[in-house]
Write an enzyme that holds these catalytic residues in place. Sequence first.
Site, PDB file in Angstrom:
ATOM      1  N   LYS A 195     -31.342  -4.612  27.922  1.00 24.54           N
ATOM      2  CA  LYS A 195     -30.019  -5.189  27.662  1.00 24.54           C
ATOM      3  C   LYS A 195     -30.056  -6.310  26.609  1.00 24.54           C
ATOM      4  O   LYS A 195     -29.869  -7.504  26.927  1.00 24.54           O
ATOM      5  CB  LYS A 195     -29.401  -5.704  28.963  1.00 24.54           C
ATOM      6  CG  LYS A 195     -29.236  -4.580  29.976  1.00 24.54           C
ATOM      7  CD  LYS A 195     -28.427  -4.990  31.169  1.00 24.54           C
ATOM      8  CE  LYS A 195     -28.285  -3.815  32.110  1.00 24.54           C
ATOM      9  NZ  LYS A 195     -27.765  -4.137  33.412  1.00 24.54           N
ATOM     10  N   ASP A 244     -24.965   9.364  31.701  1.00 28.84           N
ATOM     11  CA  ASP A 244     -25.411   8.878  33.004  1.00 28.84           C
ATOM     12  C   ASP A 244     -24.175   8.935  33.901  1.00 28.84           C
ATOM     13  O   ASP A 244     -23.221   8.187  33.684  1.00 28.84           O
ATOM     14  CB  ASP A 244     -25.923   7.446  32.816  1.00 28.84           C
ATOM     15  CG  ASP A 244     -26.054   6.674  34.115  1.00 28.84           C
ATOM     16  OD1 ASP A 244     -25.715   7.214  35.183  1.00 28.84           O
ATOM     17  OD2 ASP A 244     -26.488   5.507  34.046  1.00 28.84           O
TER      18      ASP A 244
HETATM   19  P1  GTP Z   1     -26.878   2.316  41.426  1.00 25.54           P
HETATM   20  O1  GTP Z   1     -27.106   1.774  42.813  1.00 25.54           O
HETATM   21  O2  GTP Z   1     -25.430   2.616  41.170  1.00 25.54           O
HETATM   22  O3  GTP Z   1     -27.522   1.489  40.351  1.00 25.54           O
HETATM   23  O4  GTP Z   1     -27.592   3.749  41.365  1.00 25.54           O
HETATM   24  P2  GTP Z   1     -29.084   4.187  41.709  1.00 25.54           P
HETATM   25  O5  GTP Z   1     -29.962   3.059  42.090  1.00 25.54           O
HETATM   26  O6  GTP Z   1     -28.982   5.334  42.655  1.00 25.54           O
HETATM   27  O7  GTP Z   1     -29.527   4.820  40.336  1.00 25.54           O
HETATM   28  P3  GTP Z   1     -30.190   4.163  39.051  1.00 25.54           P
HETATM   29  O8  GTP Z   1     -29.333   4.536  37.910  1.00 25.54           O
HETATM   30  O9  GTP Z   1     -30.488   2.738  39.259  1.00 25.54           O
HETATM   31  O10 GTP Z   1     -31.552   4.976  39.026  1.00 25.54           O
HETATM   32  C1  GTP Z   1     -31.799   6.080  38.186  1.00 25.54           C
HETATM   33  C2  GTP Z   1     -32.322   7.268  39.007  1.00 25.54           C
HETATM   34  O11 GTP Z   1     -33.463   6.894  39.758  1.00 25.54           O
HETATM   35  C3  GTP Z   1     -31.306   7.779  40.016  1.00 25.54           C
HETATM   36  O12 GTP Z   1     -31.337   9.188  39.970  1.00 25.54           O
HETATM   37  C4  GTP Z   1     -31.791   7.287  41.348  1.00 25.54           C
HETATM   38  O13 GTP Z   1     -31.538   8.222  42.417  1.00 25.54           O
HETATM   39  C5  GTP Z   1     -33.279   7.181  41.121  1.00 25.54           C
HETATM   40  N1  GTP Z   1     -33.873   6.073  41.869  1.00 25.54           N
HETATM   41  C6  GTP Z   1     -33.549   4.750  41.778  1.00 25.54           C
HETATM   42  N2  GTP Z   1     -34.314   4.032  42.598  1.00 25.54           N
HETATM   43  C7  GTP Z   1     -35.141   4.915  43.233  1.00 25.54           C
HETATM   44  C8  GTP Z   1     -36.172   4.770  44.197  1.00 25.54           C
HETATM   45  O14 GTP Z   1     -36.486   3.677  44.667  1.00 25.54           O
HETATM   46  N3  GTP Z   1     -36.812   5.909  44.613  1.00 25.54           N
HETATM   47  C9  GTP Z   1     -36.489   7.137  44.120  1.00 25.54           C
HETATM   48  N4  GTP Z   1     -37.152   8.205  44.588  1.00 25.54           N
HETATM   49  N5  GTP Z   1     -35.514   7.307  43.206  1.00 25.54           N
HETATM   50  C10 GTP Z   1     -34.857   6.205  42.768  1.00 25.54           C
END
Ligand code: GTP
Length: 356
Positions: A157, A217
């Site tokens: 960012k 996204d």
């Molecule tokens: P927000 O809570 O809205 O930020 O969404 P998110 O945390 O589900 O998704 P983010 O865009 O932060 O993460 C990108 C991708 O990584 C998404 O498909 C999530 O499901 C996945 N992801 C995020 N954190 C984890 C994790 O701790 N473990 C796994 N297995 N997948 C994760």
Amino acid sequence: MKAVILAGGAGTRLRPLTNNLPKPMVPILNRPFLEHMLDSLAAHNVTDVIITVSYLSDNIRNHFGDNGYANMNIHYVLEESPLGTAGAVKNVEKLLDDTFLVLNGDIFTNLDISKMLLFHNDADSKATLFLKEVSDPSQFGVVEIKGDGYIEKFIEKPNPGETKSNWINGGVYILEPDILQIAPENEFYMFERGLFPTLLETQIPMYGYRNNPYWIDLGTPSNYLRVNHDILNAVDESMIVENRDILNTEGYFAHPSAVIEGPVIVGRDCFIGAGSVIRGPTVIGSGVTIGEDNVISGSVLWDGVKLGHQVILTECILADDVTVDDKVRIGNLCMVASGMNVTADLQPGISLGPTG
Ligand code: GTP
């Protein structure tokens, strides 16, 4: 090739839609997003998919089952508590013995993974990141690269003027298994702030694969609506070819005085009452009942939604089995959680769920 899908996040920005559905399972044109992703992986010679799950993990496992999908084997690996994006991949290290793919489970793209793999091999890269060009990178993870794509710097960012690069991390990686040795076991660990900067410090060759396919996204309400709209509007010719089958509407009943304009997909067993107008791009799930004299534009209705009469829906998202009373108006970017009954108008941007 094996692919690891990161599907364990809580999807908080899509709440309350994700109250009881993990984000990778939200429907895009009436099919769970993960089905679209798996279809595209099958077309690029992926043989095994490892889905890393945590939040509402049973939902994903129950949907795809244990018998594979599109001739690919599926393995589910559960994290009792989320391990972060790189921690989730470290956690499946024992299943990875060759060059593999990692995908965020919320990126809709028609990136040509086969070409990216050729680039990775030609560059002798240890980690190749798909990079997407954007006009304003201030909300993204920006990557600075040399002419041949060699990665020099990561900036999360950036402030205005902090970087000249407009190339952002697109959430698709091709990695060599040995780079996981430097990741800690059983610890929350991220690619952007953990593994990638550490690889950079140790001068492990990482490359950016610059490309500008369709990419979004889907993790925010506006982007979720947009991806549905874009596919219906066929902003990219290759998307429409790949998704042609899902543009066919299924059997539904519409009163002769109902009007359907523009790109609209209607699921099975729907009823559209007299005088109702549905303006595309709009998605109507299965088993949806639409009363009389409603006006629906630019919206996404999941399965089992029931609308009364003279309802106005504008660019909103209603989850499964939502009911809407007569004369209610629901405005732009409103999201209504599964099973809710909407009895009064919702102003733009307001979400309705069990917790408010
Ligand atoms: P927000 O809570 O809205 O930020 O969404 P998110 O945390 O589900 O998704 P983010 O865009 O932060 O993460 C990108 C991708 O990584 C998404 O498909 C999530 O499901 C996945 N992801 C995020 N954190 C984890 C994790 O701790 N473990 C796994 N297995 N997948 C994760």
